[in-house]
Design a protein around this motif. Structure first.
Motif, mmCIF file in Angstrom:
data_model
loop_
_atom_site.group_PDB
_atom_site.id
_atom_site.type_symbol
_atom_site.label_atom_id
_atom_site.label_comp_id
_atom_site.label_asym_id
_atom_site.label_seq_id
_atom_site.Cartn_x
_atom_site.Cartn_y
_atom_site.Cartn_z
ATOM 1 N N THR A 85 0.860 -1.171 0.000
ATOM 2 C CA THR A 85 0.000 0.000 0.000
ATOM 3 C C THR A 85 0.901 1.227 0.000
ATOM 4 O OG1 THR A 85 -0.118 0.201 2.422
ATOM 5 C CG2 THR A 85 -1.727 -1.264 1.351
ATOM 6 N N PHE A 86 0.269 2.398 -0.136
ATOM 7 C CA PHE A 86 1.032 3.634 -0.219
ATOM 8 C C PHE A 86 0.586 4.598 0.869
ATOM 9 C CE2 PHE A 86 1.313 1.639 -4.301
ATOM 10 C CZ PHE A 86 2.611 1.893 -4.722
ATOM 11 N N HIS A 88 -0.380 7.596 0.723
ATOM 12 C CA HIS A 88 -1.626 8.241 0.322
ATOM 13 C C HIS A 88 -2.416 7.216 -0.503
ATOM 14 C CE1 HIS A 88 0.045 12.006 1.720
ATOM 15 N NE2 HIS A 88 1.120 11.781 0.976
ATOM 16 N N GLU A 90 -4.212 5.137 -3.057
ATOM 17 C CA GLU A 90 -4.347 5.344 -4.499
ATOM 18 C C GLU A 90 -5.558 4.555 -4.987
ATOM 19 O OE1 GLU A 90 -0.643 4.531 -6.428
ATOM 20 O OE2 GLU A 90 0.380 6.189 -5.428
ATOM 21 N N SER A 93 -11.717 7.095 -7.646
ATOM 22 C CA SER A 93 -12.822 7.741 -6.934
ATOM 23 C C SER A 93 -14.194 7.321 -7.444
ATOM 24 C CB SER A 93 -12.675 9.268 -7.008
ATOM 25 O OG SER A 93 -12.730 9.714 -8.354
ATOM 26 N N HIS A 100 -13.391 -2.170 -6.417
ATOM 27 C CA HIS A 100 -11.942 -2.169 -6.185
ATOM 28 C C HIS A 100 -11.441 -3.567 -5.861
ATOM 29 C CE1 HIS A 100 -12.019 2.267 -5.916
ATOM 30 N NE2 HIS A 100 -10.723 2.177 -6.134
ATOM 31 N N GLU A 164 -7.834 -0.083 0.638
ATOM 32 C CA GLU A 164 -6.567 -0.342 -0.046
ATOM 33 C C GLU A 164 -5.950 -1.660 0.431
ATOM 34 O OE1 GLU A 164 -2.876 2.330 -1.637
ATOM 35 O OE2 GLU A 164 -3.323 2.440 0.508
#
Length: 261
Positions: A85-86, A88, A90, A93, A100, A164
């Motif tokens: 994961t990051f 922020h 990603e 939207s 997802h 995420e």
């Protein structure tokens, strides 16, 4: 399984005359959580980039389930069982939480559907029974069912981070790299995230390597902790050993470590 799921040996990275990492070793055992901490500029993000395949080291080797993946691309490592994961999230939207997770599941199990069965005006085409069941199990396990049909736009940051993580888990990795997963979360959201991570390791047997500034969270969740500073590993051990290490206490974690008592 005694061999580490993920290991790094002698990782060295230089940017011109600056040494960002200097011969760093790291092991992430099976079904365990390892915390990676250190001050800004310690080399944590650079090591994460090397482990995930975004940067080639000047020296050293990376092994995933015993296989040398130093020269492998991020995509190859993902297929071999590495997810990340990051800092922020990603996310797309316009997609729902379920979409997802479904898309990530298809990338792992039926990648051709990503191209032959794309999004339509009404959303994803009807999922197959097995795909639907597996996605529902994952959403339920991470307590995302109430949000399943909401688009991720406008979700609280804590919920977005769990989405995420769910997307990463849909690809059934053996190792999950978490980059500042608690960044920007309040106390309640951080505790919810911690519970998710505990369940992931306990129920799925996944190995987790987490880069965190929240030392309290790291010490509560980790089986082992690695401390970097100025590109070198200065300490490694259990949370209790890290708490008691005078070099770590005095120079790098200081007051934060005291507060984690």
């Amino acid at each position: 399984m005694t061999e580490p799921r993920l290991s790094a040996r002698g990782i060295t990275v230089r940017f011109g005359g600056i040494t960002a990492l200097d011969g760093v070793d790291l092991d992430v055992p099976a079904a365990s959580t390892v915390g990676l901490v250190g001050p800004n500029g310690a080399g944590k993000s650079t090591l994460f980039s090397v482990l995930s395949g975004l940067r080639r080291p000047n020296a050293g080797r990376v092994f995933l389930d015993g296989l040398d993946v130093t020269a492998s691309t991020p995509q190859s490592r993902a297929r071999a069982g590495l997810a990340r994961t990051f800092q922020h999230p990603e996310l797309f939207s316009g997609l729902t939480v379920r979409e997802h997770v479904t898309l990530a599941y298809r990338l792992k199990h039926t990648p051709l559907r990503v191209w032959t069965d794309p999004l339509t005006a009404g959303g994803f085409r009807r999922p197959r029974a097995e795909e639907r069941d597996r996605v529902d199990q994952l959403l339920s396990g991470l307590r995302l069912q109430p949000l399943a049909d909401r688009t991720v736009r406008g979700l609280p940051l804590g919920s977005a981070r769990v989405v995420e993580i769910a997307r990463a888990l849909a690809r059934e990795p053996s190792v999950l790299l978490l980059d500042e997963a608690s960044s920007g979360l309040d106390v309640a959201e951080t505790e919810e995230l911690a519970e998710v991570l505990r369940r992931v390791v306990a129920e799925r047997g996944i190995s987790v390597l987490m880069v965190e500034h929240d030392v309290d969270l790291v010490l509560r969740l980790s089986d082992q902790v690695c401390v970097l500073d100025f590109g070198a590993r200065i300490a490694h051990g259990t949370p209790a050993e890290i708490r008691a290490d005078p070099i770590v206490r005095a120079a790098y974690l200081g007051e934060n470590l005291e507060e984690a008592r």
